[in-house]
Design an enzyme around this catalytic site. Structure first.
Site, PDB file in Angstrom:
ATOM      1  CE  LYS A  22       4.279   1.019  -1.814  1.00 57.96           C
ATOM      2  NZ  LYS A  22       3.489   0.687  -3.004  1.00 57.96           N
ATOM      3  CG  ASN A  23       0.382   3.307  -2.443  1.00 58.18           C
ATOM      4  OD1 ASN A  23       1.422   2.784  -2.843  1.00 58.18           O
ATOM      5  ND2 ASN A  23      -0.579   2.628  -1.842  1.00 58.18           N
ATOM      6  NE  ARG A  92      -0.582  -5.362 -11.507  1.00 57.51           N
ATOM      7  CZ  ARG A  92      -1.333  -4.376 -11.896  1.00 57.51           C
ATOM      8  NH1 ARG A  92      -1.140  -3.162 -11.429  1.00 57.51           N
ATOM      9  NH2 ARG A  92      -2.288  -4.571 -12.780  1.00 57.51           N
ATOM     10  CB  CYS A 116       1.741  -8.718  -8.335  1.00 59.45           C
ATOM     11  SG  CYS A 116       0.484  -8.011  -7.334  1.00 59.45           S
ATOM     12  NE  ARG A 121      -2.230  -4.849  -7.647  1.00 62.50           N
ATOM     13  CZ  ARG A 121      -1.348  -4.241  -6.867  1.00 62.50           C
ATOM     14  NH1 ARG A 121      -0.220  -4.801  -6.570  1.00 62.50           N
ATOM     15  NH2 ARG A 121      -1.599  -3.037  -6.398  1.00 62.50           N
ATOM     16  N   PRO A 122      -5.710  -7.057 -13.089  1.00 61.37           N
ATOM     17  CG  PRO A 122      -7.966  -7.331 -13.619  1.00 61.37           C
ATOM     18  CD  PRO A 122      -6.974  -7.533 -12.520  1.00 61.37           C
ATOM     19  CB  ILE A 123      -4.149  -2.850 -16.710  1.00 61.85           C
ATOM     20  CG1 ILE A 123      -3.709  -3.590 -17.980  1.00 61.85           C
ATOM     21  CG2 ILE A 123      -3.114  -2.998 -15.616  1.00 61.85           C
ATOM     22  CD1 ILE A 123      -2.562  -2.870 -18.693  1.00 61.85           C
ATOM     23  CG  ASP A 124     -10.397  -4.635 -16.670  1.00 60.23           C
ATOM     24  OD1 ASP A 124      -9.540  -4.729 -15.761  1.00 60.23           O
ATOM     25  OD2 ASP A 124     -11.621  -4.683 -16.445  1.00 60.23           O
ATOM     26  CG  LEU A 125     -11.390  -1.067 -14.410  1.00 58.14           C
ATOM     27  CD1 LEU A 125     -11.526  -0.954 -12.898  1.00 58.14           C
ATOM     28  CD2 LEU A 125     -12.757  -0.852 -15.067  1.00 58.14           C
ATOM     29  CG  ASP A 306      -2.518  -1.033   0.819  1.00 54.26           C
ATOM     30  OD1 ASP A 306      -2.622  -2.118   0.242  1.00 54.26           O
ATOM     31  OD2 ASP A 306      -2.237   0.026   0.219  1.00 54.26           O
ATOM     32  CB  ILE A 328      -9.549  -4.482  -2.248  1.00 50.86           C
ATOM     33  CG1 ILE A 328     -10.413  -3.577  -1.361  1.00 50.86           C
ATOM     34  CG2 ILE A 328      -8.948  -3.680  -3.406  1.00 50.86           C
ATOM     35  CD1 ILE A 328     -11.561  -2.868  -2.034  1.00 50.86           C
ATOM     36  NE  ARG A 398       7.772  -3.895  -4.628  1.00 49.63           N
ATOM     37  CZ  ARG A 398       7.806  -4.516  -5.797  1.00 49.63           C
ATOM     38  NH1 ARG A 398       7.897  -5.801  -5.845  1.00 49.63           N
ATOM     39  NH2 ARG A 398       7.719  -3.829  -6.904  1.00 49.63           N
TER      40      ARG A 398
HETATM   41  C1  UD1 Z   1      -3.453   0.881  -5.265  1.00 51.72           C
HETATM   42  C2  UD1 Z   1      -2.346   0.906  -4.245  1.00 51.72           C
HETATM   43  C3  UD1 Z   1      -2.393  -0.346  -3.374  1.00 51.72           C
HETATM   44  C4  UD1 Z   1      -3.767  -0.499  -2.751  1.00 51.72           C
HETATM   45  C5  UD1 Z   1      -4.872  -0.438  -3.821  1.00 51.72           C
HETATM   46  C6  UD1 Z   1      -6.282  -0.444  -3.250  1.00 51.72           C
HETATM   47  C7  UD1 Z   1      -0.588   2.130  -5.389  1.00 51.72           C
HETATM   48  C8  UD1 Z   1       0.751   2.093  -5.996  1.00 51.72           C
HETATM   49  N1  UD1 Z   1      -1.077   0.948  -4.947  1.00 51.72           N
HETATM   50  O1  UD1 Z   1      -3.226  -0.241  -6.118  1.00 51.72           O
HETATM   51  O2  UD1 Z   1      -1.417  -0.221  -2.343  1.00 51.72           O
HETATM   52  O3  UD1 Z   1      -3.852  -1.748  -2.104  1.00 51.72           O
HETATM   53  O4  UD1 Z   1      -4.711   0.786  -4.594  1.00 51.72           O
HETATM   54  O5  UD1 Z   1      -6.434   0.584  -2.330  1.00 51.72           O
HETATM   55  O6  UD1 Z   1      -1.207   3.180  -5.239  1.00 51.72           O
HETATM   56  N2  UD1 Z   1      -8.846  -3.811 -10.955  1.00 51.72           N
HETATM   57  C9  UD1 Z   1      -9.409  -4.357 -12.095  1.00 51.72           C
HETATM   58  N3  UD1 Z   1      -9.106  -3.780 -13.294  1.00 51.72           N
HETATM   59  C10 UD1 Z   1      -8.290  -2.689 -13.396  1.00 51.72           C
HETATM   60  C11 UD1 Z   1      -7.726  -2.136 -12.224  1.00 51.72           C
HETATM   61  C12 UD1 Z   1      -8.031  -2.720 -11.004  1.00 51.72           C
HETATM   62  O7  UD1 Z   1     -10.140  -5.344 -12.025  1.00 51.72           O
HETATM   63  O8  UD1 Z   1      -8.046  -2.214 -14.521  1.00 51.72           O
HETATM   64  C13 UD1 Z   1      -9.131  -4.445  -9.636  1.00 51.72           C
HETATM   65  C14 UD1 Z   1      -7.854  -5.009  -8.994  1.00 51.72           C
HETATM   66  O9  UD1 Z   1      -7.529  -6.279  -9.498  1.00 51.72           O
HETATM   67  C15 UD1 Z   1      -8.225  -5.033  -7.536  1.00 51.72           C
HETATM   68  C16 UD1 Z   1      -9.132  -3.790  -7.402  1.00 51.72           C
HETATM   69  O10 UD1 Z   1      -9.576  -3.474  -8.716  1.00 51.72           O
HETATM   70  O11 UD1 Z   1      -8.944  -6.192  -7.237  1.00 51.72           O
HETATM   71  C17 UD1 Z   1      -8.447  -2.584  -6.782  1.00 51.72           C
HETATM   72  O12 UD1 Z   1      -7.355  -2.207  -7.575  1.00 51.72           O
HETATM   73  P1  UD1 Z   1      -6.831  -0.707  -7.700  1.00 51.72           P
HETATM   74  O13 UD1 Z   1      -7.714   0.212  -6.925  1.00 51.72           O
HETATM   75  O14 UD1 Z   1      -6.610  -0.436  -9.141  1.00 51.72           O
HETATM   76  O15 UD1 Z   1      -5.438  -0.825  -6.965  1.00 51.72           O
HETATM   77  P2  UD1 Z   1      -4.015  -0.366  -7.497  1.00 51.72           P
HETATM   78  O16 UD1 Z   1      -4.113   0.961  -8.139  1.00 51.72           O
HETATM   79  O17 UD1 Z   1      -3.388  -1.482  -8.242  1.00 51.72           O
END
Ligand code: UD1
Length: 420
Positions: A22-23, A92, A116, A121-125, A306, A328, A398
């Site tokens: 899926k990912n 998401r 979620c 799960r912020p998107i600042d990065l 996961d 994580i 999902r």
């Molecule tokens: C992806 C996977 C998810 C997996 C995760 C970690 C998909 C669709 N989902 O999720 O199954 O559990 O990787 O291996 O591929 N973070 C920030 N700011 C950001 C982005 C992330 O603080 O802008 C934090 C998140 O809140 C979290 C951590 O970084 O605590 C890891 O997130 P990330 O690696 O981005 O996971 P996803 O891509 O959401």
């Protein structure tokens, strides 16, 4: 909504194929927007999340056809730049479209995805990465309007944390940018490598996928391509855990043992006999699992967050006390309270769960509250005495094309029915 009904106590045995990842499928499907022409993708699992991704592609103007596990996307006339709020809310991870739409049109409008089940799960990065590439981001009324008036320009992106999604967005946004982009502290997950392999087969110039530094040499445009999505390493570890808690012996065929390098040794530490031959993994579990000293979730190649919930279930019935540290996501111990209702002895506080193994779990009604946590409760049901009902199957569905079917093929007594 449906629920899973499991009659526990049967030893799992047999051999099973592992579904496509899926990912991997989600970002690869989003990346077809960058392709001027036709993309043919095989091994795309049929899941609510992949179907939502196909809906988004159609909303953006792509012609999409699904034939079994194969998806054909023609994005020649994909003129759309905005994803509707309904679809953004449905999934998401649709945030990965941000980089793809920007790469195609240099402008994009999406809704802020919000938190979620498993954390904030912020998107600042993600936003940091696209800003570095020349994108202006205006945020108002829950919408993010992104534009690169002067086009996308290669740059250096240094992540403070190797976020999977942000790395994917950085790659998608830089593939057709002017000049070269370097991503430092990039995520190294196999799904990132799979995305880059597909993009490179369409003419992209990406080096270093799977390593911490990725370089992307911008190209004018991408041509059509054909790709087979990798197998799902998390589904693989789900099925192995199901075998392990029942004292069973299961064989996974058509998988990639390399992706499970941090997970297989933990099965061994817990007393399982694990053998790997080419693309097959064979696991034979003891009557009772041993405790594991400590599991600490980390970015790849560390132990995957996961798979944490499945190992919590395994530790719950193991001989002795195990410690699990979730590094994580903030809210990834929701299955713990439900396991406790089944008789497990677990104390979870903050990032740490201390699991004191018990001889037996007892079937009851428990609530699935997120995808992997829900699957961990199904696994618990397999070894529990009596009937376990795991409600809110939608979360589990999902990520699993047919978890019930797979488990039954391995001799489990499980079914899905409408929730009362
Ligand atoms: C992806 C996977 C998810 C997996 C995760 C970690 C998909 C669709 N989902 O999720 O199954 O559990 O990787 O291996 O591929 N973070 C920030 N700011 C950001 C982005 C992330 O603080 O802008 C934090 C998140 O809140 C979290 C951590 O970084 O605590 C890891 O997130 P990330 O690696 O981005 O996971 P996803 O891509 O959401």
């Amino acid at each position: 909504m449906q629920c899973y009904v499991i009659n526990g106590g049967r030893r799992l045995s047999g051999s099973i194929n592992v579904q496509g990842s899926k990912n991997s499928a989600l970002p690869i499907l989003a990346s077809t927007l960058l392709v001027k022409g036709q993309s043919v993708l095989h091994n795309v699992p049929v899941l609510s999340d992949t179907e939502c991704t196909l809906k988004i592609l159609r909303e953006l103007g792509c012609v999409v056809k699904r034939e079994g596990d194969t998806v054909i996307v023609n994005s020649e006339n994909a003129t759309g730049t905005e994803i509707s709020e309904d679809l953004m809310r449905e999934m998401r991870s649709s945030v990965v479209f941000l980089g793809a739409i920007l790469g195609r049109h240099a402008k994009a409008t999406i809704t802020t995805p919000g938190g979620c089940e498993i954390g904030l799960r912020p998107i600042d990065l993600h936003l940091y990465a696209v800003r570095r590439l020349g994108v202006r981001v205006d945020e108002a009324h829950g919408k993010l309007c992104c534009t690169a008036t002067k086009g996308l320009k290669g740059c250096k992106i240094t992540f403070s944390f190797p976020s999977v999604g942000a790395t994917e967005n950085a790659i998608l946004c830089s593939v057709t940018a002017r000049g070269s982009t370097t991503v430092v502290n990039a995520a190294r997950e196999p799904e990132i490598t799979d995305l880059c392999e597909f993009l490179n087969s369409c003419g992209a110039k990406i080096r270093g996928a799977g390593e911490s530094i990725i370089t992307v040499e911008g190209v004018e445009q991408l041509h059509g391509g054909e790709h087979t999505v990798i197998c799902d390493r998390i589904v693989a570890s789900t099925l192995l855990s199901a075998g392990a808690v029942t004292g069973g012996s299961v064989e996974l065929v058509n998988t990639n043992p390399f992706f499970l390098n941090s997970v297989l040794p933990v099965f061994e530490e817990m007393g399982c006999n694990v053998r790997v031959r080419c693309n097959n993994i064979f696991l034979k579990a003891p009557r009772r699992l041993n405790r594991v000293d400590k599991i600490i979730t980390q970015p790849y190649p560390g132990f995957p967050t996961d798979s944490q919930a499945f190992f919590t279930t395994m530790a719950a019935v193991a001989d002795g006390t195990s410690v699990i540290v979730e590094n994580i996501f903030e809210c990834r111990f929701k299955h713990v309270a439900e396991l406790v209702r089944m008789g497990a002895k677990i104390r979870a506080e903050g990032k740490v769960a201390v699991v004191e193994g018990v001889e037996r779990l007892y079937g009851t009604q428990v609530q699935g509250q997120d995808l992997r946590g829900g699957a961990a409760l199904v696994i618990a049901g397999l070894c529990a005495e009596g009937i376990t009902r795991v409600t809110d199957a939608g979360y589990i569905d999902r990520g699993y094309t047919d978890l019930c079917g797979d488990l039954c093929a391995l001799n489990a007594d499980a079914r899905k029915e409408m929730q009362k």
